[in-house]
Design a protein around this motif. Sequence first.
Motif, PDB file in Angstrom:
ATOM      1  N   ARG A 659      42.001  14.551  -6.687  1.00 43.38           N
ATOM      2  CA  ARG A 659      41.004  15.624  -6.571  1.00 43.38           C
ATOM      3  C   ARG A 659      40.280  15.605  -5.234  1.00 43.38           C
ATOM      4  NH1 ARG A 659      36.694  15.553 -11.085  1.00 43.38           N
ATOM      5  NH2 ARG A 659      36.079  17.414  -9.907  1.00 43.38           N
ATOM      6  N   PRO A 711      37.219  26.929  -6.732  1.00 38.87           N
ATOM      7  CA  PRO A 711      36.014  26.189  -7.107  1.00 38.87           C
ATOM      8  C   PRO A 711      36.121  24.736  -6.671  1.00 38.87           C
ATOM      9  CG  PRO A 711      37.385  26.596  -9.023  1.00 38.87           C
ATOM     10  CD  PRO A 711      37.991  27.380  -7.906  1.00 38.87           C
ATOM     11  N   ALA A 712      34.981  24.120  -6.427  1.00 34.97           N
ATOM     12  CA  ALA A 712      34.952  22.749  -5.929  1.00 34.97           C
ATOM     13  C   ALA A 712      33.772  22.010  -6.551  1.00 34.97           C
ATOM     14  CB  ALA A 712      34.856  22.739  -4.407  1.00 34.97           C
ATOM     15  N   VAL A 713      33.723  20.720  -6.274  1.00 28.26           N
ATOM     16  CA  VAL A 713      32.630  19.869  -6.729  1.00 28.26           C
ATOM     17  C   VAL A 713      32.191  19.005  -5.558  1.00 28.26           C
ATOM     18  CG1 VAL A 713      31.957  17.970  -8.256  1.00 28.26           C
ATOM     19  CG2 VAL A 713      33.404  19.817  -9.121  1.00 28.26           C
ATOM     20  N   ARG A 715      30.275  15.695  -4.726  1.00 28.98           N
ATOM     21  CA  ARG A 715      29.791  14.462  -5.356  1.00 28.98           C
ATOM     22  C   ARG A 715      28.993  13.659  -4.333  1.00 28.98           C
ATOM     23  NH1 ARG A 715      33.597  10.709  -9.025  1.00 28.98           N
ATOM     24  NH2 ARG A 715      33.135  12.487 -10.396  1.00 28.98           N
ATOM     25  N   ASP A 753      27.381  14.984  -9.529  1.00 29.99           N
ATOM     26  CA  ASP A 753      28.294  16.070  -9.184  1.00 29.99           C
ATOM     27  C   ASP A 753      27.568  17.407  -9.184  1.00 29.99           C
ATOM     28  OD1 ASP A 753      30.305  14.231  -9.020  1.00 29.99           O
ATOM     29  OD2 ASP A 753      31.312  14.827 -10.879  1.00 29.99           O
ATOM     30  N   PRO A 755      28.578  21.402  -8.924  1.00 31.55           N
ATOM     31  CA  PRO A 755      29.661  22.395  -8.871  1.00 31.55           C
ATOM     32  C   PRO A 755      29.422  23.416  -7.764  1.00 31.55           C
ATOM     33  CG  PRO A 755      28.834  22.105 -11.111  1.00 31.55           C
ATOM     34  CD  PRO A 755      27.861  21.431 -10.206  1.00 31.55           C
ATOM     35  N   THR A 784      38.180  19.035  -5.550  1.00 26.69           N
ATOM     36  CA  THR A 784      38.538  20.227  -6.313  1.00 26.69           C
ATOM     37  C   THR A 784      37.918  20.098  -7.704  1.00 26.69           C
ATOM     38  OG1 THR A 784      40.573  19.207  -7.115  1.00 26.69           O
ATOM     39  CG2 THR A 784      40.721  20.490  -5.084  1.00 26.69           C
ATOM     40  N   SER A 785      37.780  21.206  -8.380  1.00 26.74           N
ATOM     41  CA  SER A 785      37.278  21.138  -9.754  1.00 26.74           C
ATOM     42  C   SER A 785      38.337  20.504 -10.650  1.00 26.74           C
ATOM     43  CB  SER A 785      36.949  22.536 -10.273  1.00 26.74           C
ATOM     44  OG  SER A 785      38.144  23.273 -10.454  1.00 26.74           O
ATOM     45  N   GLU A 786      37.898  19.945 -11.765  1.00 23.62           N
ATOM     46  CA  GLU A 786      38.855  19.317 -12.678  1.00 23.62           C
ATOM     47  C   GLU A 786      39.910  20.304 -13.139  1.00 23.62           C
ATOM     48  OE1 GLU A 786      37.576  16.083 -15.395  1.00 23.62           O
ATOM     49  OE2 GLU A 786      35.592  16.969 -15.063  1.00 23.62           O
TER      50      GLU A 786
END
Length: 791
Positions: A659, A711-713, A715, A753, A755, A784-786
């Motif tokens: 990810r 979409p992304a995250v 962290r 995290d 979003p 990346t998003s899950e």
Amino acid sequence: MNWNGHDVMAGAPLRLSRRQMLAGTAAAAFVGPAFAATPAGVTIRKVEPVALRHVRLKPSIFADAAAANRRYLLSLDPERLLHNFYLSAGLPAPAPRYEGWEAQGIAGHSLGHWLSACSLAIANGGDAALAARLDHGLAEMARIQAAHGDGYCGGTTVDRDGKTVDGKIVFEEVRRGEIRTQGFDLNGGWVPLYTWHKVHAGLLDAHRLAGNRRALPIALGLSAYLAGVLEPLDDAQMQQVLRAEHGGLNDSYAETYALTGDPRWLRMAEKIRHKAVLDPLAAEQDKLAGLHANTQIPKLIGLARLYELTGEPRQATAARFFHKAVTGRHSYVIGGNSEREHFGPPNAIAGAITEATCEACNSYNMMKLTRHLYAWQPDAGWFDYFERVQLNHIMAHQRPSDGAFVYFMPLSAGARRSYSTAEESFWCCVGSGIESHAKHAESIYWQAPGTLYVNLFIPSSLDLGAQGLALDLDTRFPMDGVVDLTIRKAPAAPTALALRLPAWAHEPRLSVDGKAVSIERRDGYAVLSRRWRAGQRIRLDLPMALAAEPTPDDPTLIAFTHGPLVLAADLGPAAAPFEGAGPALVAAGDAEATLAPADGAHRFTARSALGEPISLAPFFNQYDRRTAVYFPTFTPERWAIARDGYVAAEAERQALAKRTVDTVYLGEMQPERDHAFKAAESATVQLHGRSARKLKPGQSLSIDLARKPGPAVLRVIYWGGDIDREIEIRVDGTLLATERRVGPKVGKFVAVDYPLAAADAARATVSFTARAGEADIYEVRMMTSEAAATV
């Protein structure tokens, strides 16, 4: 003001005495060791390395590495390395600059390493092609220095108001007492003193090793210019300057003093003392955790050289203690140290076995420091360490097929080596690499009056000329442990041969002319004293055994050695992804019992805890393979309980890696530079074993991170004990979140995290502003998003 003709320095006449001008020539012509005494009459160095001109490498992996290195040295154009130097002096640049780091503010450090590497190669064989290339580069440097007229000769640059300007402005600001640093810069310039040291050291090597008469006048001009900048600073100002990485400036000034006898250079060497780091070491305190490793090692090399010149005991105490701390508490099985360029807490490496372990520059410099310490105390144990690093890190660091170099030596399961390119990289580890692989003949043989020490088992020939001793060293080492020495020419007087008995060799055997002789042991050596005859043959047989080496903080995490070589599991070609679990072992008793000998030197097989076959071979020459060096090891009972958790943890690790798009580790120089770090004010701190950036209320920082469409995250890693803080986080100028850190306190790192909505941009600018309390930010990761990761 003609710097070619050694004229003017900072407004005062520069006259080289005949003794100064001949210093390098005398050094080049000297046969045998020099045992100089300090002003107090104390002889510090008990042994000296045999000069490179007396040694020739025979066919071997070491000769192959040296040959690949020579080809690369010859491919480099000194006019391209000097591109920024010409522009700084107002001269037209005759050739385009190189890319990579040479196209950034640190330009010039590669030139210094190139000068040293060429000089080493010339000293080891009188290489005419390299000598001509070196002479041309030095002639151009003299012309550039003359155009400046004040001794300056540099190529660093600095960004000011969105423009790239000549880095000389930084030095002139410091001269006026204007000093700013956030730890990795000096007045916004990327480590200009580090680069200065590389050039200064390279010039001294061109003088001492290559015997080029152009080099010393240029070096003295550099010495005078920088001394004129730093001498007026008071101690507080000097310590502020020294917060920025400055390489081994104290060492190069000490060596300039040794060559010229001018006490001005000794005063400068002693003034360049970073007290915050060196005073604790002189007090034998290990406060290295969180420090940038290679920033520190050259400082200790400088102290070692100062001890040799002055006999000041605290210099020796600091150097010895540092070496002991690093090798005993901060090093990995291959002998290298640091993770992401930084020291961790003492005896704590089990949690820091990653793809960013063991920066090559660190090992290059630790080997230099080891040579000093060995010269004071010729005990074989120093070369047990030196050999471990040379074989398992330095020989792994260069791919001999093309002479490319590795920055970090990754030790994590499934990792592969990332290599430099010929004209687009020019990392610091390329610079230290071209030196390292010009040095393979440098430390094989050492001398004291009446004794020749053989410290490294590298196929070579030795001819000491007027001393009357010549011999051949033949061996397949490190692939086997049989070492043959043949006397070609014998001296008239009785001579002792001291052959190192490595700590890994159990029950070594020694013979002379085919007859076994008992081993007279002294300081880790087998000593043979007699009047030798031409044609006599000595054989040293060093049996190699398998051994397990656990990490100091986790005895169940094991690496394996066979004799001098570290073994690694072969996990497939580097070009293919590694998506399995890292290999673990189940051992009912000793971990060594899980390995079985296989065909080939240093080859073994095992079966992983999950039932897969494992093939182990020497780590160093798995150049284009994915490997595992450390193995989690379980008893059968423990494995029955831990199996599911181990599999789940490995799956989580693989998922995170899949990810992750980009990561920046704050408070660390290279990651920050790679991610366009900006901050008007922000302190670099080392807390809880990691580096971070500290923001006081109202202060901000920004970084650029790569991202993928969709979409992304985001962290962010914080310390769980940091509460009562409020941090505003923006992405591309838009408020993403206001992080309010509240209790209870947690004594570990925590990941939060955030979003991010879908976007098409390839990069994002992320900023942090402290609104209440101090914000300590350790790591920022774009993922990346899950959902996207499962597609």
